[in-house]
Enzyme design. Structure first.
Site, PDB file in Angstrom:
ATOM      1  N   LYS A 309       0.843  -1.183   0.000  1.00  0.00           N
ATOM      2  CA  LYS A 309       0.000   0.000   0.000  1.00  0.00           C
ATOM      3  C   LYS A 309       0.880   1.235   0.000  1.00  0.00           C
ATOM      4  O   LYS A 309       1.997   1.227   0.513  1.00  0.00           O
ATOM      5  CB  LYS A 309      -0.923   0.019   1.229  1.00  0.00           C
ATOM      6  CG  LYS A 309      -2.014  -1.035   1.218  1.00  0.00           C
ATOM      7  CD  LYS A 309      -2.952  -0.862   2.406  1.00  0.00           C
ATOM      8  CE  LYS A 309      -4.085  -1.882   2.360  1.00  0.00           C
ATOM      9  NZ  LYS A 309      -5.032  -1.716   3.493  1.00  0.00           N
ATOM     10  N   GLY A 310       0.355   2.302  -0.588  1.00  0.00           N
ATOM     11  CA  GLY A 310       1.049   3.577  -0.628  1.00  0.00           C
ATOM     12  C   GLY A 310       0.063   4.710  -0.565  1.00  0.00           C
ATOM     13  O   GLY A 310      -1.140   4.515  -0.353  1.00  0.00           O
ATOM     14  N   TYR A 311       0.580   5.928  -0.748  1.00  0.00           N
ATOM     15  CA  TYR A 311      -0.290   7.101  -0.649  1.00  0.00           C
ATOM     16  C   TYR A 311      -1.309   7.125  -1.772  1.00  0.00           C
ATOM     17  O   TYR A 311      -2.463   7.504  -1.574  1.00  0.00           O
ATOM     18  CB  TYR A 311       0.560   8.369  -0.684  1.00  0.00           C
ATOM     19  CG  TYR A 311      -0.263   9.636  -0.574  1.00  0.00           C
ATOM     20  CD1 TYR A 311      -0.686  10.094   0.670  1.00  0.00           C
ATOM     21  CD2 TYR A 311      -0.626  10.359  -1.702  1.00  0.00           C
ATOM     22  CE1 TYR A 311      -1.446  11.239   0.785  1.00  0.00           C
ATOM     23  CE2 TYR A 311      -1.389  11.509  -1.600  1.00  0.00           C
ATOM     24  CZ  TYR A 311      -1.789  11.949  -0.351  1.00  0.00           C
ATOM     25  OH  TYR A 311      -2.542  13.080  -0.253  1.00  0.00           O
ATOM     26  N   GLY A 313      -2.404   4.520  -3.693  1.00  0.00           N
ATOM     27  CA  GLY A 313      -3.271   3.384  -3.907  1.00  0.00           C
ATOM     28  C   GLY A 313      -2.702   2.112  -3.320  1.00  0.00           C
ATOM     29  O   GLY A 313      -1.839   2.129  -2.441  1.00  0.00           O
ATOM     30  N   VAL A 315      -1.563  -2.191  -4.246  1.00  0.00           N
ATOM     31  CA  VAL A 315      -1.145  -3.175  -5.238  1.00  0.00           C
ATOM     32  C   VAL A 315      -1.637  -4.548  -4.783  1.00  0.00           C
ATOM     33  O   VAL A 315      -1.363  -4.971  -3.654  1.00  0.00           O
ATOM     34  CB  VAL A 315       0.384  -3.182  -5.424  1.00  0.00           C
ATOM     35  CG1 VAL A 315       0.781  -4.224  -6.468  1.00  0.00           C
ATOM     36  CG2 VAL A 315       0.877  -1.801  -5.833  1.00  0.00           C
ATOM     37  N   ASP A 434      12.253   8.693  -9.743  1.00  0.00           N
ATOM     38  CA  ASP A 434      12.024   8.032  -8.452  1.00  0.00           C
ATOM     39  C   ASP A 434      12.817   6.738  -8.382  1.00  0.00           C
ATOM     40  O   ASP A 434      12.287   5.685  -8.024  1.00  0.00           O
ATOM     41  CB  ASP A 434      10.535   7.767  -8.241  1.00  0.00           C
ATOM     42  CG  ASP A 434      10.189   7.499  -6.772  1.00  0.00           C
ATOM     43  OD1 ASP A 434      11.054   7.758  -5.914  1.00  0.00           O
ATOM     44  OD2 ASP A 434       9.077   7.034  -6.488  1.00  0.00           O
TER      45      ASP A 434
END
Length: 962
Positions: A309-311, A313, A315, A434
């Site tokens: 999980k991330g900011y 969304g 996976v 990134d």
């Protein structure tokens, strides 16, 4: 009697003294407002609170003028910042009766001790009224902030100078009519105006507001400086150039109604004059977004395991694929987050490389606003990311660790694999932005470990861009002035590989600590000039940096207690450099002896996307977003299509992205800026189209079908003779929005059909009832100017070559989903390239054709036959071939020559287009290759004269060429 000896308190004020008549010079104290601003900024950022008195006293610079005290008997001396001097003065002070009040911050102020006077005593003060005179003040440095500055440091100096000027003007102590009611010594024995103290919060707030305004403007200047070398995101792209859509209503010019689309002059592309853009519906033709079929099999993500999980969304794991679900959130600095995630899908679909993860499918759920949007993308799934790989027990020191030689060999493999992926991106003008260990994924292929770059969400185009990514991997130019370039990727790659070898990043710590470490080992700010305020103001500049020839990595390794091989240390020294221009590129590093071993790339093969697509779900079901209509992000239609990003030699192969309003636009290609832009043009120049520049005029017979009244072709001397400016006078009933849809369709087919005249720029304008369209194309000549009766160098009949080109044109249209219609064979819309060989290649002007024949439906994908001269009810292929054959015979003075070479009876036997190309005499005919067209630099705008041509108005047109 009570002791009248003067008493000195801890704050330096004298108590038990009578109010005295103070004779004071007219010089007010000079306040260092930078210190006030710094203190207030520190307080706003969570620092210790500062009081009004301490704030103004701590920032006041002593004035050397003497202060004379009247009959009170206080010593006459100059004000001093030294407390020792104050104590010496107090030792000789005489007695006083009434205490002088001690002033506290506004929130702690008590009623001041008032002095009781006799009623007969006149209230008029005998001391002179204080008046602030500029001539008696300390000379103030006034900065000239109006001139043009050459460097970023000059701009910063000017901004601080302007800030100082404004703060001095706004925050001066306010004079009080009739003099100050009370004047006393404050902290550090300096004069303090109690009225000024009470008003200080208002003054400080005014200072803060003004400082914020200046800071915002300064940041805008920095943003503009980076935009100077950054390609502006246009709205629509075409083969060989860019459409920029402008509309003029009367003579009013309004800015573009497109977010983050500010046009700034640059060395890469010149700035068009911004006009109001006609709003278009999202997901129009050519957006590469199609609605999937109803009832398609779907996968419910509620039952899928979560990989991370991330900011933005989450996976999920869907079969052997990774399903990335991203929500359209609008963040600071991101005008349209959902367009970024769609762009990531489209980028992934066109980047086919063994060391870049493969994109499989994409879906979009979009509502009325951008925040109601979800992008779902399916990617190939690896074992784990590089960070997780290096955290395994076999990689960490200990009894379970693998052999050091094996570990170094694997690290070298990962270094080379990521360099190959970066080289592929940088050659196409793309920055990853990134690079870090979490965005490098490990795969297995044929028993070998393969590293691939992933997470293309931050990928950007151009020479420079705003900062993005993870701060721990930021290079010094990003930490200081918030910009990134391809060299920034190399810095992040070096930090990542250092982390792989040592287990930690080289410049660990907080933001400021990290910057200090960077400057310590690579050179940078002088320690005296380095401070938090300077970093916050982006005050780094090359002129103030003491760049070291070679980074001091030995000292860094000694401090971090790590040991690295000499070859890897040399690689790090070539990328961890302060100046981005001095860093090695990915191509440079791949030539190093460290990466010459061919076994390092064993197992690096492109993933078979088709096999992944077969096993991929047809649809992803999002039950929490049932109200959003699903749409499918479509890849290239031709499975054998080459990577368009690699088509450097063909001017027509322009890679695509999706802009904020979901219209495709070309990615920035640096080779266009270097080679394709002709040097025979002068940018930022006014082009005036006069009757002398008129090459041809085609009056159009007024019928219901035609939307054009007149066609003019200009070739001004300022333009190279290889370019034409076409002016179309449109009917008042023409619909601009329909033309916008038409141009979006044309840009899609120009990208893939070589037989379409490329349009570099077009403009729609209106003045009263007059409507017009101007566009720039390569110079072209009517097909009627060709000599059909001759032969080519190999003895082939010229008419037969033209015939084969016409049939090839029809095939190209059919392959792109367009029903070719026979009345496209027209002298007004068929041209040939005058710069190529005498016979071609042929080009079809779709703009003129659609506006002449298809005004009722300007959608090029819905063309249908309207030619009723051919009564053959047979196959459309046969009709097309016979129409082309008839057209060529009409243009030839000796039509029997064509009959002898390609008999009509042979064509009549064709049931498929392939049958025509298999005719022996046609099969051996070679079509002239398409020529590369250089894109000219942009002229600032184009002006039509005389102005009465449009009822007294003036037509301006400008555009972006790339």
């Amino acid at each position: 009697m009570a002791d009248r000896t003067p008493k000195r308190s801890a704050d330096g004020l004298i108590h038990d003294a009578k109010p005295s008549k103070v004779t004071k010079n007219d010089r007010p104290p000079v306040i260092d407002f930078k210190r006030i601003l710094a203190a207030k900024i520190a307080e706003k950022r969570g620092g210790p609170p500062v009081s009004a008195v301490s704030l103004i006293a701590a920032s006041t610079v002593s004035t050397p003028a003497p202060v004379t005290y009247g009959s009170v008997g206080l010593p006459t001396r100059q004000l001093s910042d030294s407390d020792d001097d104050d104590e010496e003065d107090n030792a000789t002070a005489k007695t006083h009766s009434v205490p002088i009040p001690v002033f506290k911050p506004p929130d702690q102020l008590t009623a001041p001790h008032t002095v009781k006077r006799k009623p007969t005593q006149p209230p008029t003060p005998t001391r002179p009224v204080h008046q602030a005179q500029a001539t008696q003040r300390r000379p103030v440095v006034s900065y000239d902030t109006t001139g043009r500055r050459a460097t970023t440091q000059d701009e910063i100096t000017d901004a601080f100078g302007e800030l100082d000027n404004e703060l001095r003007r706004l925050a001066a102590l306010t004079p009080v009519p009739g003099g100050w009611p009370e004047s006393t010594r404050g902290e550090r024995n300096q004069m303090v105006n109690p009225v000024g103290v009470k008003e200080l919060p208002i003054v400080v707030q005014s200072i803060t507001d003004r400082a914020i305004q200046i800071e915002n403007r300064l940041e805008a200047q920095f943003h503009g400086a980076t935009e100077m070398v950054k390609t502006v995101v246009p709205t629509v792209s075409v083969r060989g150039g860019v459409f920029t859509r402008h509309v003029i209503t009367d003579t009013k010019r309004q800015p573009f109604l497109i977010e983050a689309c500010e046009f700034i002059p640059s060395m890469i592309q010149e700035a068009p004059i911004p006009f109001r853009a006609v709003a278009s519906k999202p997901f129009a033709a050519g957006t590469k977004l199609l609605t999937p079929k109803a009832g398609a099999p779907a996968v419910d993500l509620r039952a899928a395991p979560v990989l991370g999980k991330g900011y933005f969304g989450t996976v999920y794991k869907v079969g052997n694929l990774a399903c990335k679900v991203q929500h359209g959130r609008v963040m600071p600095g991101v005008s349209n987050a959902i367009s970024d995630v769609v762009e990531e899908s489209l980028l992934g679909s066109r980047l086919q490389h063994p060391n870049i993860i493969t994109f499989v499918k994409g879906f979009l759920y979009h509502g009325a606003v951008n925040t109601e949007a979800v992008c779902v993308s399916l990617w190939e799934l690896g074992l784990m990311d590089l960070l997780s790989f290096t955290q395994q027990s076999f990689w960490q020191p200990g009894k379970d660790a693998c052999d050091p030689l094996v570990k170094r060999y694997l690290a070298r493999r990962f270094e080379k694999h990521t360099l190959l992926g970066l080289e592929h991106l940088h050659e196409r003008g793309l920055m990853h932005r990134d690079i870090k260990s979490q965005n490098i994924f490990i795969f297995t292929n044929r028993g070998r470990l393969v590293a691939k770059l992933g997470d293309l969400g931050c990928c950007s185009k151009g020479a420079f861009c705003d900062a993005g990514g993870t701060r721990a991997y930021f290079p010094p130019e990003t930490l200081a002035i918030n910009v990134q370039c391809c060299a920034s990727d190399m810095w992040a790659w070096g930090v990542t590989m250092w982390e792989v070898h040592t287990g930690r990043t080289p410049f660990w710590g907080g933001t400021d600590i990290s910057m200090q470490k960077v400057f310590r080992y690579t050179g940078g700010f002088d320690n005296r000039a380095y401070n938090q305020l300077a970093v916050a103001r982006h005050a780094m500049a090359a002129a103030d940096s003491a760049v070291k020839p070679v980074p001091d990595l030995e000292g860094l390794m000694e401090r971090g207690k790590v040991s690295l091989s000499p070859s890897f240390t040399d690689i790090m020294k070539s990328v961890l450099r302060l100046n981005p221009n001095d860093r090695a590129t990915a191509s440079d590093l791949l030539k190093s002896p460290r990466y010459t071993d061919e076994s390092l790339t064993e197992g690096c093969e492109c993933t078979d996307r088709k096999s992944l697509e077969k096993n991929a779900p047809e649809m992803i079901r999002l039950l929490e977003h049932n109200h959003l209509p699903p749409q499918k992000v479509i890849m290239t239609t031709d499975p054998h299509e080459r990577d368009q990003l690699a088509e450097k030699e063909r001017w027509g192969q322009v890679p695509m992205e999706v802009t904020g309003d979901f219209r495709p636009a070309p990615l920035y290609m640096p080779w266009l800026a270097r080679a394709d832009m002709g040097d025979d043009h002068t940018a930022k120049k006014l082009i005036t189209l006069t009757p002398r520049d008129l090459v041809s005029v085609y009056p159009v017979v007024a019928t219901k079908e035609y939307g054009v009244k007149e066609i003019r072709v200009y070739r001004p001397p300022e333009f190279s003779p290889t370019y034409d400016i076409v002016y179309l006078e449109l009917k008042p009933t023409i619909d601009f929005e329909a033309i916008q849809s038409l141009m979006e369709g044309i840009q899609a087919i120009q990208k893939s059909i070589p037989y379409v005249v490329p349009v570099f720029h077009y403009t729609l304008g209106a003045h009263g009832t007059k409507r017009y369209m101007i566009y720039v194309t390569p110079a072209k000549r009517s097909i009627t100017e060709l000599n059909f009766d001759g032969e080519t160098d190999d003895g082939t009949l010229l008419g037969a070559v033209i015939l084969k080109q016409l049939i090839s044109l029809a095939v190209a249209f059919r392959d792109n989903g367009i029903n070719f219609i026979t009345n496209m064979y027209n002298t007004h819309i068929l041209y040939h390239d005058p710069r190529g060989v005498d016979i071609g290649p042929l080009k079809l002007d779709m703009v003129i054709y659609m506006l002449l024949h298809q005004t009722n439906n300007l959608n090029v994908y819905k063309l249908s036959s309207t030619d009723r001269t051919l009564r053959d009810p047979g196959d459309p292929v046969l009709k097309t071939c016979l129409a082309a054959y008839t057209y060529v015979k009409l243009l030839m003075s000796a039509p029997r020559a064509l009959e002898r070479l390609v008999p009509k009876t042979t064509i009549s036997a064709c049931k498929r287009f392939d049958d025509f190309f298999m005719i022996p005499t046609v099969k051996k005919i070679s079509i002239p290759p398409d020529t590369k067209i250089k894109v000219p630099k942009l002229f600032s705008f184009i002006k039509i004269e005389p102005p009465q041509d449009i009822s007294g108005g003036t037509v301006y047109a400008s555009g972006t060429l790339s």
